[in-house]
Design an enzyme around this catalytic site. Structure first.
Site, PDB file in Angstrom:
ATOM      1  N   THR A  58       0.826  -1.214   0.000  1.00 14.15           N
ATOM      2  CA  THR A  58       0.000   0.000   0.000  1.00 14.15           C
ATOM      3  C   THR A  58       0.859   1.262   0.000  1.00 14.15           C
ATOM      4  O   THR A  58       0.479   2.284  -0.571  1.00 14.15           O
ATOM      5  CB  THR A  58      -0.967   0.027   1.206  1.00 14.15           C
ATOM      6  OG1 THR A  58      -0.228  -0.197   2.399  1.00 14.15           O
ATOM      7  CG2 THR A  58      -2.055  -1.017   1.069  1.00 14.15           C
TER       8      THR A  58
ATOM      9  N   ARG B  24      -9.295  -5.311   1.667  1.00 15.20           N
ATOM     10  CA  ARG B  24     -10.386  -5.318   2.642  1.00 15.20           C
ATOM     11  C   ARG B  24     -10.487  -4.096   3.552  1.00 15.20           C
ATOM     12  O   ARG B  24     -11.412  -4.004   4.339  1.00 15.20           O
ATOM     13  CB  ARG B  24     -10.273  -6.588   3.508  1.00 15.20           C
ATOM     14  CG  ARG B  24     -10.624  -7.824   2.717  1.00 15.20           C
ATOM     15  CD  ARG B  24     -10.349  -9.117   3.460  1.00 15.20           C
ATOM     16  NE  ARG B  24     -10.845 -10.231   2.669  1.00 15.20           N
ATOM     17  CZ  ARG B  24     -10.225 -10.726   1.610  1.00 15.20           C
ATOM     18  NH1 ARG B  24      -9.071 -10.226   1.237  1.00 15.20           N
ATOM     19  NH2 ARG B  24     -10.737 -11.729   0.927  1.00 15.20           N
TER      20      ARG B  24
ATOM     21  N   ASP C 137       2.407  -8.381  -7.307  1.00 15.50           N
ATOM     22  CA  ASP C 137       2.956  -7.202  -8.002  1.00 15.50           C
ATOM     23  C   ASP C 137       4.437  -7.283  -8.371  1.00 15.50           C
ATOM     24  O   ASP C 137       4.943  -6.454  -9.108  1.00 15.50           O
ATOM     25  CB  ASP C 137       2.705  -5.932  -7.184  1.00 15.50           C
ATOM     26  CG  ASP C 137       3.147  -6.078  -5.721  1.00 15.50           C
ATOM     27  OD1 ASP C 137       4.274  -6.559  -5.488  1.00 15.50           O
ATOM     28  OD2 ASP C 137       2.357  -5.712  -4.824  1.00 15.50           O
TER      29      ASP C 137
ATOM     30  N   HIS D 246       0.100 -16.368  -4.518  1.00  5.16           N
ATOM     31  CA  HIS D 246      -1.011 -16.082  -5.426  1.00  5.16           C
ATOM     32  C   HIS D 246      -0.547 -15.761  -6.845  1.00  5.16           C
ATOM     33  O   HIS D 246      -1.301 -15.211  -7.641  1.00  5.16           O
ATOM     34  CB  HIS D 246      -1.867 -14.942  -4.864  1.00  5.16           C
ATOM     35  CG  HIS D 246      -2.535 -15.300  -3.579  1.00  5.16           C
ATOM     36  ND1 HIS D 246      -2.932 -14.358  -2.639  1.00  5.16           N
ATOM     37  CD2 HIS D 246      -2.880 -16.508  -3.059  1.00  5.16           C
ATOM     38  CE1 HIS D 246      -3.490 -14.981  -1.606  1.00  5.16           C
ATOM     39  NE2 HIS D 246      -3.455 -16.275  -1.837  1.00  5.16           N
TER      40      HIS D 246
ATOM     41  N   CYS E 200      -1.026 -19.728 -31.366  1.00  3.91           N
ATOM     42  CA  CYS E 200      -2.155 -20.633 -31.607  1.00  3.91           C
ATOM     43  C   CYS E 200      -3.530 -19.985 -31.474  1.00  3.91           C
ATOM     44  O   CYS E 200      -4.547 -20.610 -31.768  1.00  3.91           O
ATOM     45  CB  CYS E 200      -2.065 -21.841 -30.674  1.00  3.91           C
ATOM     46  SG  CYS E 200      -2.506 -21.464 -28.956  1.00  3.91           S
TER      47      CYS E 200
ATOM     48  N   THR F 269      -1.004  -8.049   6.570  1.00  4.49           N
ATOM     49  CA  THR F 269      -2.050  -9.007   6.223  1.00  4.49           C
ATOM     50  C   THR F 269      -2.997  -9.205   7.395  1.00  4.49           C
ATOM     51  O   THR F 269      -2.563  -9.263   8.548  1.00  4.49           O
ATOM     52  CB  THR F 269      -1.462 -10.371   5.782  1.00  4.49           C
ATOM     53  OG1 THR F 269      -2.523 -11.316   5.642  1.00  4.49           O
ATOM     54  CG2 THR F 269      -0.440 -10.900   6.775  1.00  4.49           C
TER      55      THR F 269
END
EC number: 2.3.1.286
Length: 242
Positions: A26, A34, A106, A121, A153, A191
């Site tokens: 941040t 959240r 990121d 993630h 493709c 977190t």
């Protein structure tokens, strides 16, 4: 006083593991999910919630709408590493930090110089064709005017990020468990520790130097040996100063 205590803990250990979430980035201008100003609380014109858009089902059914949201809300290509990323890279260079385990996609830890980064993630910087598995850089996604398609493709190109309904990479998860379970010091920062299975990793820590750096309470506060509520970049840069 708490920062002094953290500095003392860092000085006395050469087996530190850092586990971080959206709050680490941040301070680089990337919103978290959240908090009051986070991505999930933004008012949008869409009839779909961000959680819905960032799901595997939505990606498969509405790939064009997924990419509209993803390119405008999930990619901050001009973001730079902040003091937290820089301090962690320095700790690794000094041989004190063994791994960074991150829920972020990121790539800022690597940009700051960290080498052992386990991305739970995935990463916006890795993209692949769902058909032939050819790899593509982030620029390919950003330059596509519509849904990015493979130039070999014609298959749809998907970001290598873990969407809702998708499993975490088992190798990354296993390596993260290994580092956490063997760590002398576990520093958790930025977190809420509310998203599983990632947050469950902390329960594998067996030591007695669990440090939490987060502005709000977490389910692991009762287990922590040290809690700091200040800016994570400020805390880490001060604690890592010699």
């Amino acid at each position: 006083m708490s920062v002094e205590k953290l500095r003392e803990i860092i000085c006395q250990s050469d087996n530190i593991v850092f586990f971080g979430g959206a709050g680490v980035s941040t301070e680089s201008g990337i919103p978290d999910f959240r908090s009051a100003n986070g991505l999930y609380n933004e008012k949008t014109d869409s009839t779909y919630s961000p959680e819905e858009i960032l799901s595997h089902t939505f990606f498969m059914k509405h790939t064009d709408k997924f990419y509209e949201f993803y390119k405008s809300k999930m990619i901050y290509k001009d973001a730079k590493p902040n003091n937290a990323h820089i301090a962690l890279a320095k700790l690794e260079e000094e041989g004190k930090l063994k791994a960074v385990i991150t829920q972020n996609v990121d790539g800022l830890h690597q940009l700051a110089g960290s080498k052992m980064v386990l991305e739970l993630h995935g990463s916006i910087h890795r993209n692949y064709c769902m058909n032939c598995h050819k790899a593509f850089q982030l620029s390919y996604i950003l330059e596509a005017s519509q849904v990015p398609k493979c130039d070999d493709c014609g298959g749809i190109v998907k970001p290598d990020v873990v969407l809702y309904e998708e499993a975490l990479d088992s190798d990354v998860l296993e390596a993260s468990l290994e580092y956490i379970s063997k760590a002398d010091v576990l520093i958790v920062g930025g977190t809420s520790l509310s998203v599983y299975p990632a947050s469950g990793l902390v329960s594998y820590y067996r030591g007695n130097k669990l440090v939490l750096i987060n502005k709000t309470q977490t389910p692991y506060d009762v287990r922590a040996n040290l809690i700091l509520r200040e800016s994570i970049g400020e805390v880490l840069s001060k604690a890592c100063m010699k």
